[in-house]
Design an enzyme around this catalytic site. Structure first.
Site, mmCIF file in Angstrom:
data_model
loop_
_atom_site.group_PDB
_atom_site.id
_atom_site.type_symbol
_atom_site.label_atom_id
_atom_site.label_comp_id
_atom_site.label_asym_id
_atom_site.label_seq_id
_atom_site.Cartn_x
_atom_site.Cartn_y
_atom_site.Cartn_z
ATOM 1 N N TYR A 106 33.949 44.063 46.461
ATOM 2 C CA TYR A 106 34.224 43.320 45.230
ATOM 3 C C TYR A 106 33.727 44.049 43.978
ATOM 4 O O TYR A 106 32.646 44.646 43.997
ATOM 5 C CB TYR A 106 33.542 41.944 45.289
ATOM 6 C CG TYR A 106 33.818 41.133 44.040
ATOM 7 C CD1 TYR A 106 35.053 40.530 43.869
ATOM 8 C CD2 TYR A 106 32.873 41.024 43.034
ATOM 9 C CE1 TYR A 106 35.333 39.827 42.715
ATOM 10 C CE2 TYR A 106 33.147 40.318 41.880
ATOM 11 C CZ TYR A 106 34.384 39.724 41.728
ATOM 12 O OH TYR A 106 34.664 39.031 40.570
ATOM 13 N N TRP A 108 34.802 45.136 39.469
ATOM 14 C CA TRP A 108 35.816 45.430 38.446
ATOM 15 C C TRP A 108 36.176 46.903 38.355
ATOM 16 O O TRP A 108 37.195 47.248 37.778
ATOM 17 C CB TRP A 108 35.324 44.956 37.071
ATOM 18 C CG TRP A 108 35.591 43.517 36.782
ATOM 19 C CD1 TRP A 108 35.329 42.453 37.589
ATOM 20 C CD2 TRP A 108 36.178 42.983 35.579
ATOM 21 N NE1 TRP A 108 35.707 41.286 36.961
ATOM 22 C CE2 TRP A 108 36.220 41.582 35.740
ATOM 23 C CE3 TRP A 108 36.648 43.546 34.409
ATOM 24 C CZ2 TRP A 108 36.733 40.731 34.733
ATOM 25 C CZ3 TRP A 108 37.145 42.702 33.419
ATOM 26 C CH2 TRP A 108 37.195 41.311 33.587
#
Ligand SMILES: Nc1nc2c(c(=O)[nH]1)N[C@H]1C(S)=C(S)[C@@H](COP(=O)(O)OP(=O)(O)OC[C@H]3O[C@@H](n4cnc5c(=O)[nH]c(N)nc54)[C@H](O)[C@@H]3O)O[C@H]1N2
Ligand SMILES: Nc1nc2c(c(=O)[nH]1)N[C@H]1C(S)=C(S)[C@@H](COP(=O)(O)OP(=O)(O)OC[C@H]3O[C@@H](n4cnc5c(=O)[nH]c(N)nc54)[C@H](O)[C@@H]3O)O[C@H]1N2
Ligand SMILES: [Mo]
Length: 759
Positions: A106, A108
């Protein structure tokens, strides 16, 4: 002339190498460029960059006593590093099966459709037999799992529950915003070409819209004569919303016709409101004790609700909390009771202002990205359950009506995320992180996660490679150009994965026999197939930016649930009843005390009205940082400039600071039973007493203080946040439910933050 653009999650920039301001400037099409991005290029030669593949000494030596997070690294060549990774993938897959590899990965990472680290990694691992995955996000994990029960599937997405801003600007009489931090709207996963949230909000306010911001911090209220503030204790919005619903019922302000047509279960919910089930009416007096707001203050909200077109907007932060399902459900119920659902500019909204894209009335330029293939392994965790997954003492996890059997993880593989930024209770994570046999991380910088890995593979940053930058929730596509050579021996995630694929006998399957430029051209062709009028790839490369539709058009204007509200028979929702569920038989059958079957006040695990507040009387909120993106760009520019003695700044209410002898600029220790961190202090008079604000993102720097106690030195809130969840239903992160105490520390005795890169 060729335009040189550089695309990020916080905006598009042009390179500006003039002597006066070397670096980047926001593009002229952007009405509100993000300031901190100007300093991105300062990372190009920064001391935090990783120049060569590195292997942890203890791992290489097979030293079982060595600990991840406090070991040294040795530099190796790429051949050695990739051979180790390929051998570990093969060994773990053959000995324990691919479910023993956790690669939810996980995070960005960086913007860019092709160089999307996670997609590259997942494509590789799917070819190699798969991996245990994660579901949902830290951003919206509670709502994402919960909303399908109440509104049905398409409405569970991050951008699926809001009217468009043009409707707010034109029709909303009163916007009640629960949490609003406009600096958050500067970011969007994938990229932003034009930052327009402040403009839209300004238009609505200038037309005369009333804005009521409900937040522990008056600093969240935009400066405008029509904007006002309601202070409440963190995590108590549900009580306020229930009191609003109770008042509507008690004073005959219920739209019975709409309620009956659009919802099921309203009778049971109303029974709860008036106290039939528990003897307690959820009235203003009741809500006042919970929220800490006076009855007179609550009446201002009641008054606002009497206006014609009222929109309740709840920030994502509210669901990142203990019982975070409840404020969302209560808002849906209140909007239904008031007959606002389906009205232009009225009803409920989740996340207007949380990122730029929510509510933008634009067509979405959306096309397939890098094909990840299919994962033969079916196992997953709700993303925030990483510590349970790695803890050998935890075998199962309750989640959304199921009991997940957690796989025994031997290898963790992370590319493009920073769990030692994003997870709560990092001291616990550090402990359970010792269990896997091998941890592989791709990172451009020595992030805390890189420092907790066994094999660290250095990657490029986006200004070192060409890419297509486009958000699936926006209408612009940019060609982002490399403006610097790769740092040291850093490689693109794609090249690293291609090298591994080759060693695993999947080289051509992974690359598809395409060069990186061919991949970009193919991805772009996917956009051209779906949308008319796109320029040729060569033209895009020269012009830099293409935008669908003209500037002032709002071709995707949205009234949330309009068709459904009009005719629920014809346009049923994808819920068991086809209606908005104010009582859910499905949730009732789960029998979770932490998520009852109708909107309800559930006491948060940690909050100012609970028992823990006697020992730890300050509620710590950890919002998104204004000067960076999560942990990214913490090392440079605006983020560094804002620090005190190199530490993140925590803001205290004046009364709390005075009571503890804390003055602005002091070094302060924030602590609870889980841990402690050092922060620089700021003092303000906008914040509700009892609340402390420490934005996320300071690089996790564990250490010891002069008394030998464990202490995080950079001001990372996740040294003290709790690793419990919103509920068993969603298992969403509850980062915003955290109590602490604070004490002034003599900065001369406090350890300072040094780099601590173990090479
Ligand atoms: N206390 C508290 N904690 C929170 C939150 C909160 O509100 N409070 N919010 C949560 C939320 S909503 C989120 S989304 C998460 C965010 O958590 P993350 O998304 O994990 O945070 P980032 O710092 O963006 O991490 C991205 C990492 O990818 C690396 N990276 C950048 N580009 C590349 C690349 O091209 N390749 C590779 N391999 N790596 C790259 C960066 O250096 C960085 O370390 O944090 C969560 N944590
Ligand atoms: N500049 C910048 N922008 C970002 C990011 C970043 O790192 N930097 N991260 C992006 C990401 S990943 C996400 S998910 C979004 C997150 O966007 P959000 O989840 O909306 O943001 P937060 O910053 O957690 O909180 C926003 C506001 O909510 C208020 N608040 C907190 N708790 C409560 C409460 O209990 N009740 C009420 N009424 N208000 C409360 C706080 O005062 C805070 O100002 O932001 C995105 N935008
Ligand atoms: Mo997020």
């Amino acid at each position: 002339m060729t335009r040189h653009l550089f695309g990020t999650h916080f905006g598009l920039y042009e390179t500006d190498d003039s002597a006066a301001s070397p670096g980047l400037r926001g593009i002229e099409e952007d009405p509100n460029p993000t300031a901190f991005g100007r300093h991105y290029l300062a990372l190009s030669e920064h001391a935090h960059r990783i120049a060569r593949p590195m292997i942890r000494r203890g791992w290489l030596a097979g030293d079982e006593r060595s600990r991840r997070g406090s070991d040294r690294y040795v530099a190796v060549d790429w051949e050695t590093a990739l051979s180790h990774v390929a051998a570990e993938l093969t060994r773990v897959s053959q000995t324990h099966g691919n479910r023993a590899i956790y690669a939810g990965s996980y995070g960005w990472a960086s913007a860019g459709r092709f160089h999307h680290a996670q997609s590259q990694l997942k494509r590789l691992l799917n070819l190699a037999g798969g991996y245990t995955d994660s579901r949902h996000s830290y951003s919206y994990g509670t709502a994402g799992a919960f909303l399908p029960h109440v509104l049905g599937m398409p409405y569970a997405g991050t951008n699926a529950c809001a009217p468009s801003w043009d409707q707010v600007a034109a029709h909303t009489d009163c916007l009640i915003a629960f949490g609003l931090r406009l600096t958050n709207a500067q970011c969007d996963p994938g990229g932003v070409a034009r930052h327009t949230v402040e403009q839209w909000l300004g238009r609505a306010l200038d037309r005369g819209m009333r804005l009521v911001v409900v937040s522990p911090d008056a600093g969240d209220v935009p400066r405008h004569p029509n904007a006002e503030h309601i202070a409440l204790r963190p995590n108590t919005d549900t009580a306020l919303l229930l009191a609003c619903a109770h008042r509507a019922v008690a004073t005959g302000r219920v739209d019975h016709e709409a309620l009956a047509r659009q919802t099921v279960g309203h009778e049971r919910f109303i029974g709860y409101l008036v106290g039939d089930t528990d003897g307690q009416a959820k009235d203003a007096a009741w809500a006042s004790t919970i929220t800490g707001a006076s009855i007179t203050t609550l009446e201002r909200v009641f008054d606002a609700l009497d206006m014609d077109t009222v929109l309740l907007n709840l920030g994502w932060s509210l669901q990142r909390a203990s019982a975070g399902e409840q404020p969302y459900w209560a808002a849906i119920a209140l909007a239904a009771i008031r007959g606002q659902i389906g009205r232009p500019g009225g009803g409920f909204a989740f996340g207007l202002g949380s990122v730029n894209s929510v509510g933008q009335p634009v067509r979405h330029l959306r096309a397939p990205g890098v094909n990840q293939g299919t994962n033969p392994v079916g196992e997953f965790i709700p993303v925030a359950a990483i510590a349970e997954l790695l803890d050998p003492n935890v075998e199962t996890l309750e989640y959304n009506g199921q009991t997940l059997v957690l796989p025994d993880i031997r290898l963790v593989y992370w590319a493009g995320g920073n769990p030692f930024h994003h997870h709560q209770d990092l001291n616990r994570l550090q402990d359970v992180w010792q269990h896997p046999e091998t941890v592989v991380v791709h990172e451009p910088v020595w992030s805390a996660t890189a420092r907790h890995a066994d094999i660290v593979l250095p990657t490029t940053l986006p200004f070192e490679r060409n890419d297509l930058v486009v958000s699936s929730q926006d209408r612009s596509i940019a060609y982002s150009r490399a403006v610097r050579p790769p740092f040291g021996q850093a490689r693109d995630d794609h090249d690293i994965c291609a090298g591994l694929a080759q060693r695993l006998g999947q080289g051509r399957a992974f690359t598809g026999d395409r060069t990186k430029s061919e991949w970009l051209a193919d991805l772009y062709a996917g956009y051209c197939e779906r949308f008319d009028g796109l320029p040729s790839f060569e033209t895009l490369k020269t012009e830099g930016l293409f935008t669908l539709d003209a500037e002032d058009e709002a071709p995707a204007t949205t009234t949330l649930l309009a068709a459904y509200a009009e005719d629920p028979e014809r346009y049923p929702l994808e819920t068991p009843s086809g209606r908005i569920e104010l009582y859910s038989a499905t949730i009732a059958a789960f029998d979770y005390a932490d998520c009852p079957p109708h909107p309800a006040w559930v006491e948060p695990t940690e909050w100012l009205g609970g028992n823990t507040a006697r020992t730890y009387p300050l509620h710590l909120l950890s919002p998104q940082p204004a000067n960076r993106l999560h942990s990214q760009l913490d090392s440079v520019g605006d983020s560094q400039a804002a620090k005190i003695d190199g530490r993140e700044v925590a803001t205290f209410a004046a009364a709390d600071a005075t009571a503890r002898g804390i003055a602005a600029g002091d070094t302060v220790r924030l602590f609870n039973d889980r841990g402690a961190c050092l922060v620089g202090a700021a003092v303000c008079d906008t914040l509700m007493p009892g609340v402390v604000i420490l934005p996320t993102g300071a690089w996790f720097a564990p250490g010891k203080d002069v008394r030998g106690r464990a202490i995080e030195r950079a001001g990372n809130p996740n040294a003290v946040t709790g690793d419990f969840r919103a509920s068993r239903l969603s298992q969403g992160s509850a980062a915003n439910s955290c109590l602490v105490e604070a004490e002034r520390t003599d900065s001369a005795h406090a350890p300072t933050v040094e780099d601590g890169i173990h090479e």
